[in-house]
Design a protein around this motif. Structure first.
Motif, PDB file in Angstrom:
ATOM      1  N   GLN A  98      48.011  91.264  -9.710  1.00  0.00           N
ATOM      2  CA  GLN A  98      48.581  90.367  -9.127  1.00  0.00           C
ATOM      3  C   GLN A  98      49.599  89.085  -9.938  1.00  0.00           C
ATOM      4  N   MET A  99      49.106  88.948 -11.263  1.00  0.00           N
ATOM      5  CA  MET A  99      49.802  88.095 -12.156  1.00  0.00           C
ATOM      6  C   MET A  99      51.054  88.586 -12.380  1.00  0.00           C
ATOM      7  N   GLU A 100      51.072  89.986 -12.699  1.00  0.00           N
ATOM      8  CA  GLU A 100      52.489  90.673 -12.888  1.00  0.00           C
ATOM      9  C   GLU A 100      53.609  90.607 -11.821  1.00  0.00           C
ATOM     10  N   GLU A 101      53.091  90.989 -10.541  1.00  0.00           N
ATOM     11  CA  GLU A 101      53.795  90.883  -9.415  1.00  0.00           C
ATOM     12  C   GLU A 101      54.365  89.182  -9.404  1.00  0.00           C
ATOM     13  N   ILE A 102      53.445  88.285  -9.514  1.00  0.00           N
ATOM     14  CA  ILE A 102      54.069  86.850  -9.445  1.00  0.00           C
ATOM     15  C   ILE A 102      55.073  86.632 -10.637  1.00  0.00           C
ATOM     16  N   ASP A 103      54.959  87.405 -11.758  1.00  0.00           N
ATOM     17  CA  ASP A 103      55.991  87.252 -12.841  1.00  0.00           C
ATOM     18  C   ASP A 103      57.243  87.720 -12.607  1.00  0.00           C
ATOM     19  N   LYS A 104      57.226  88.769 -11.883  1.00  0.00           N
ATOM     20  CA  LYS A 104      58.470  89.428 -11.543  1.00  0.00           C
ATOM     21  C   LYS A 104      59.112  88.790 -10.503  1.00  0.00           C
ATOM     22  N   LEU A 105      58.423  88.231  -9.459  1.00  0.00           N
ATOM     23  CA  LEU A 105      59.102  87.320  -8.404  1.00  0.00           C
ATOM     24  C   LEU A 105      59.426  86.013  -8.884  1.00  0.00           C
ATOM     25  N   ASN A 106      58.878  85.360  -9.977  1.00  0.00           N
ATOM     26  CA  ASN A 106      59.380  84.025 -10.464  1.00  0.00           C
ATOM     27  C   ASN A 106      60.422  84.683 -11.271  1.00  0.00           C
ATOM     28  N   ALA A 107      60.816  85.634 -11.775  1.00  0.00           N
ATOM     29  CA  ALA A 107      62.164  86.175 -12.422  1.00  0.00           C
ATOM     30  C   ALA A 107      63.154  86.120 -11.507  1.00  0.00           C
ATOM     31  N   ARG A 108      62.680  86.632 -10.277  1.00  0.00           N
ATOM     32  CA  ARG A 108      63.830  87.215  -9.042  1.00  0.00           C
ATOM     33  C   ARG A 108      64.134  85.680  -8.681  1.00  0.00           C
ATOM     34  N   TYR A 109      63.463  84.679  -8.565  1.00  0.00           N
ATOM     35  CA  TYR A 109      63.746  83.562  -7.699  1.00  0.00           C
ATOM     36  C   TYR A 109      63.581  82.245  -8.954  1.00  0.00           C
ATOM     37  N   PRO A 110      64.429  81.963  -9.818  1.00  0.00           N
ATOM     38  CA  PRO A 110      64.263  81.138 -10.906  1.00  0.00           C
ATOM     39  C   PRO A 110      64.312  79.654 -10.356  1.00  0.00           C
ATOM     40  N   ASN A 111      64.686  79.382  -9.180  1.00  0.00           N
ATOM     41  CA  ASN A 111      64.630  77.990  -8.868  1.00  0.00           C
ATOM     42  C   ASN A 111      63.323  77.763  -8.245  1.00  0.00           C
ATOM     43  N   PHE A 112      62.725  78.500  -8.075  1.00  0.00           N
ATOM     44  CA  PHE A 112      61.063  78.383  -7.252  1.00  0.00           C
ATOM     45  C   PHE A 112      60.080  78.659  -8.091  1.00  0.00           C
ATOM     46  N   ARG A 113      58.755  78.160  -7.864  1.00  0.00           N
ATOM     47  CA  ARG A 113      57.840  78.589  -8.734  1.00  0.00           C
ATOM     48  C   ARG A 113      56.774  79.115  -7.991  1.00  0.00           C
ATOM     49  N   ILE A 114      56.174  80.301  -8.225  1.00  0.00           N
ATOM     50  CA  ILE A 114      54.759  80.558  -7.817  1.00  0.00           C
ATOM     51  C   ILE A 114      53.729  80.690  -8.750  1.00  0.00           C
ATOM     52  N   LEU A 115      52.804  79.979  -8.326  1.00  0.00           N
ATOM     53  CA  LEU A 115      51.611  79.245  -9.165  1.00  0.00           C
ATOM     54  C   LEU A 115      50.495  80.396  -9.285  1.00  0.00           C
ATOM     55  N   LYS A 116      49.980  80.805 -10.181  1.00  0.00           N
ATOM     56  CA  LYS A 116      48.956  81.869 -10.433  1.00  0.00           C
ATOM     57  C   LYS A 116      47.628  81.109 -10.370  1.00  0.00           C
ATOM     58  N   GLY A 117      47.149  80.991  -8.911  1.00  0.00           N
ATOM     59  CA  GLY A 117      45.733  80.277  -8.756  1.00  0.00           C
ATOM     60  C   GLY A 117      44.746  81.255  -8.229  1.00  0.00           C
ATOM     61  N   ILE A 118      43.626  80.870  -7.839  1.00  0.00           N
ATOM     62  CA  ILE A 118      42.662  81.753  -7.620  1.00  0.00           C
ATOM     63  C   ILE A 118      41.625  80.874  -6.611  1.00  0.00           C
ATOM     64  N   GLU A 119      41.334  81.126  -5.581  1.00  0.00           N
ATOM     65  CA  GLU A 119      39.928  80.718  -4.758  1.00  0.00           C
ATOM     66  C   GLU A 119      38.766  81.401  -5.435  1.00  0.00           C
ATOM     67  N   CYS A 120      38.018  80.581  -6.192  1.00  0.00           N
ATOM     68  CA  CYS A 120      36.962  81.609  -6.875  1.00  0.00           C
ATOM     69  C   CYS A 120      35.714  80.952  -6.194  1.00  0.00           C
ATOM     70  N   ASP A 121      35.015  81.997  -5.685  1.00  0.00           N
ATOM     71  CA  ASP A 121      33.560  81.808  -4.866  1.00  0.00           C
ATOM     72  C   ASP A 121      32.644  81.085  -6.263  1.00  0.00           C
ATOM     73  N   ILE A 122      32.061  79.832  -5.656  1.00  0.00           N
ATOM     74  CA  ILE A 122      30.928  79.386  -6.305  1.00  0.00           C
ATOM     75  C   ILE A 122      29.777  80.162  -6.079  1.00  0.00           C
ATOM     76  N   LEU A 123      29.146  80.777  -7.029  1.00  0.00           N
ATOM     77  CA  LEU A 123      28.129  81.842  -6.825  1.00  0.00           C
ATOM     78  C   LEU A 123      26.689  81.062  -6.289  1.00  0.00           C
ATOM     79  N   ASN A 124      25.756  81.833  -6.032  1.00  0.00           N
ATOM     80  CA  ASN A 124      24.432  81.346  -5.443  1.00  0.00           C
ATOM     81  C   ASN A 124      23.997  80.257  -6.546  1.00  0.00           C
TER      82      ASN A 124
END
Ligand SMILES: [Zn+2]
Ligand SMILES: [Zn+2]
Length: 568
Positions: free
Chosen positions: A388-414
């Protein structure tokens, strides 16, 4: 499709059924047969079928008997029922008979967690209880705890659930009523008078409502009342010389007609909560024909208080000292953080989501798909995180005036740990840490998980802090102050989940969080493009809690945001 609350004893109206409708039918059949002491083997196989059908990827309703039988996990008898449901417009005589034999209230009881059909059967036959009200009474008399197979803990949990159900019976979500309410207000303003407004909780943007209150000024009450009652949006109306009471769609509505010289005073009085009125330093003069609410506040020595804030929770003191916050506006937002794409359980690709945001004029899109333990939501394995990070890098290169951030909704385990190793966590732009599993827990357990996650150096934003679903599920219990203190101590931001069913962090905690220096993020938790629009509802409760643009994470421009998201 909600069969359990459906008044009709027939299911004949169901022409085209989804798998989820079919699953509901088989589940209902299994539950009702169990309630009536049916064949255990058959019950088991129907319950299992319901479970499988619900998860089955292909629509089953229109398949032939042959096709159905060839599917693994759909036995011969289940296949026959599906075909006959199709041929009989959703009718299943055996099920209809079971529904007829079952008191309505027992079906409501089966919705309560922790009592399956077997326990409902016991409650019905041994204790003579037929509805939630009777069961609540039995809990209060401690009769359930003494019954076989229940105990004190189960009784307590059942009592709480029924009380929650009752307390919320006549309430509805702000977001569900707002479109119709606005349509009504606009009709009145366009066709009759500009002197018309919401008042009460809807004007204060309360997250949950019981009635839609309006105020309309006129010199001809009788005449206007008759005209308003003829508005097609309204039904079941009644006029008592002062108020029109009725329904707007299915929502209760109350329209107060007042004289125009009394309009501002009434608007002021009817918008405020009781506590707000009680705390006013003086009573405003009701004999004056006020020009504005600003003038009314000024007459009692206060600066103007926005309607959202008029709850009696400290706003009057602030108004007296001219220290009210400059409330955030929807237009101040620069992008949505916390969103889901097709990489986990969202409906749209990252590129589709990014294009929507660009068109809206946003500066960035923060992705936060689910983490690996959220298997039910197609959470990202470590391998897929990097794809996914690779895909985001590609998209960010395609749309230089916009920024897609690499976040995650990470589960808090038990145990409070996050769902990836630090090696992986360090590569995200930010981490939204949320609890999705084992929601039924004590405050001690919940706080243990939350505090451990907050102390994790990779947690950037705490996601939907209580897990509540308004009117449907009480959140797990937390000590909000302690949680906020820990966030402040660890430099963790908190989300206001903007989904109108969540609105979590609760707006009542916002003032405390802001005083502790916490930054809040108005997060749509979008699973489709329309989901971004929920930030509007998030902004309403953010304003209600006193949030200004100056302490809102996603009101920042990209560079400042990235700076702010960095943890030491
Ligand atoms: Zn979540
Ligand atoms: Zn989410």
């Amino acid at each position: 499709m909600d069969f359990l609350f459906a008044k009709s004893n027939s299911i004949a109206h169901l022409a085209g059924m989804t798998n989820s409708d079919l699953a509901d039918i088989f589940k209902l059949y299994a539950d009702l047969s169990e309630l009536h002491g049916g064949n255990p083997f058959k019950i088991k196989s129907y319950a299992a079928a319901a479970f499988r059908i619900d998860k089955f990827p292909q629509a089953l309703f229109n398949l032939s008997l042959q096709e159905l039988e060839s599917i693994q996990g759909i036995g011969k008898s289940i296949a026959q029922v599906i075909v006959s449901l199709n041929q009989n417009q959703g009718n299943w005589p055996e099920l209809n008979k079971l529904i007829e034999e079952t008191p309505e209230g027992l079906r409501q009881l089966m919705r309560i967690k922790g009592i399956g059909a077997k326990k409902v059967a016991f409650i019905w036959k041994e204790l003579g209880i037929e509805n939630p009200g009777e069961l609540l009474y039995a809990c209060k008399e401690n009769r359930l705890a003494q019954a076989k197979g229940f105990g004190q803990k189960t009784q307590e949990s059942i009592r709480k659930q029924i009380e929650f159900l009752f307390a919320n019976q006549h309430k509805f979500h702000y977001a569900s009523a707002e479109p119709l309410a606005l349509q009504l207000l606009k009709t009145i303003q366009d066709e009759f008078t500009e002197m018309a407004s919401f008042t009460g909780p809807i004007r204060r943007c309360a997250e949950v409502l019981e009635c839609i209150d309006l105020l309309v000024a006129t010199e001809e009450k009788e005449e206007l009342a008759a005209q308003l009652m003829a508005i097609p949006l309204l039904n079941n109306t009644d006029w008592d010389g002062e108020f029109i009471q009725g329904k707007l769609g299915s929502f209760p509505v109350s329209i107060h007609l007042c004289s125009s010289e009394n309009y501002m005073y009434s608007l002021f009085m009817e918008t405020a909560s009781e506590d707000h009125l009680k705390q006013l330093p003086a009573e405003p003069d009701d004999s004056v024909n006020w020009d504005s609410e600003e003038d009314i506040y000024a007459s009692i020595g206060l600066s103007y208080i926005e309607p959202e804030l008029r709850e009696g929770l400290g706003e009057i003191e602030k108004a007296a000292q001219n220290q009210l916050p400059n409330l955030i506006e929807y237009e101040d937002l620069r992008g949505p953080l916390h969103n889901h794409s097709t990489w986990s359980d969202g409906q749209n690709s990252i590129e589709e989501m990014a294009l929507w945001c660009m068109q809206k004029g946003y500066a960035y899109l923060g992705m936060a798909d689910h983490s690996k333990s959220a298997f039910y939501a197609n959470g990202l394995s470590v391998e897929r995180v990097y794809q996914q990070m690779e895909e985001i890098d590609k998209l960010n290169a395609r749309y230089p005036n916009f920024r897609i951030l690499k976040g995650i909704e990470c589960d808090i385990l038990n145990d409070g740990n996050l769902d990836y190793e630090n090696e992986v966590l360090k590569d995200f732009d930010y981490v939204v840490a949320s609890i999705h599993s084992n929601l039924k827990m004590t405050e001690e357990k919940a706080m243990g998980r939350l505090l451990k996650a907050i102390e994790n150096p990779y947690t950037s934003i705490l996601g939907h802090p209580t897990g509540r679903l308004l009117l449907m599920r009480e959140g797990y219990p937390i000590n909000a102050k302690k949680m906020i203190d820990a966030c402040a101590a660890n430099g963790v931001h908190i989300e206001i989940n903007a989904n109108p069913y969540r609105l979590d962090l609760d707006w009542r905690q916002i003032d405390y969080a802001l005083n502790k220096g916490i930054w809040l993020s108005i997060n749509p938790d979008a699973h489709e493009l329309d989901g971004f629009l929920d930030m509007y509802f998030g902004t309403l409760v953010a304003r209600k809690g006193g949030l200004s643009k100056e302490q809102c994470l996603n009101a920042l421009e990209t560079d400042e945001l990235l700076q702010k998201l960095k943890r030491n």
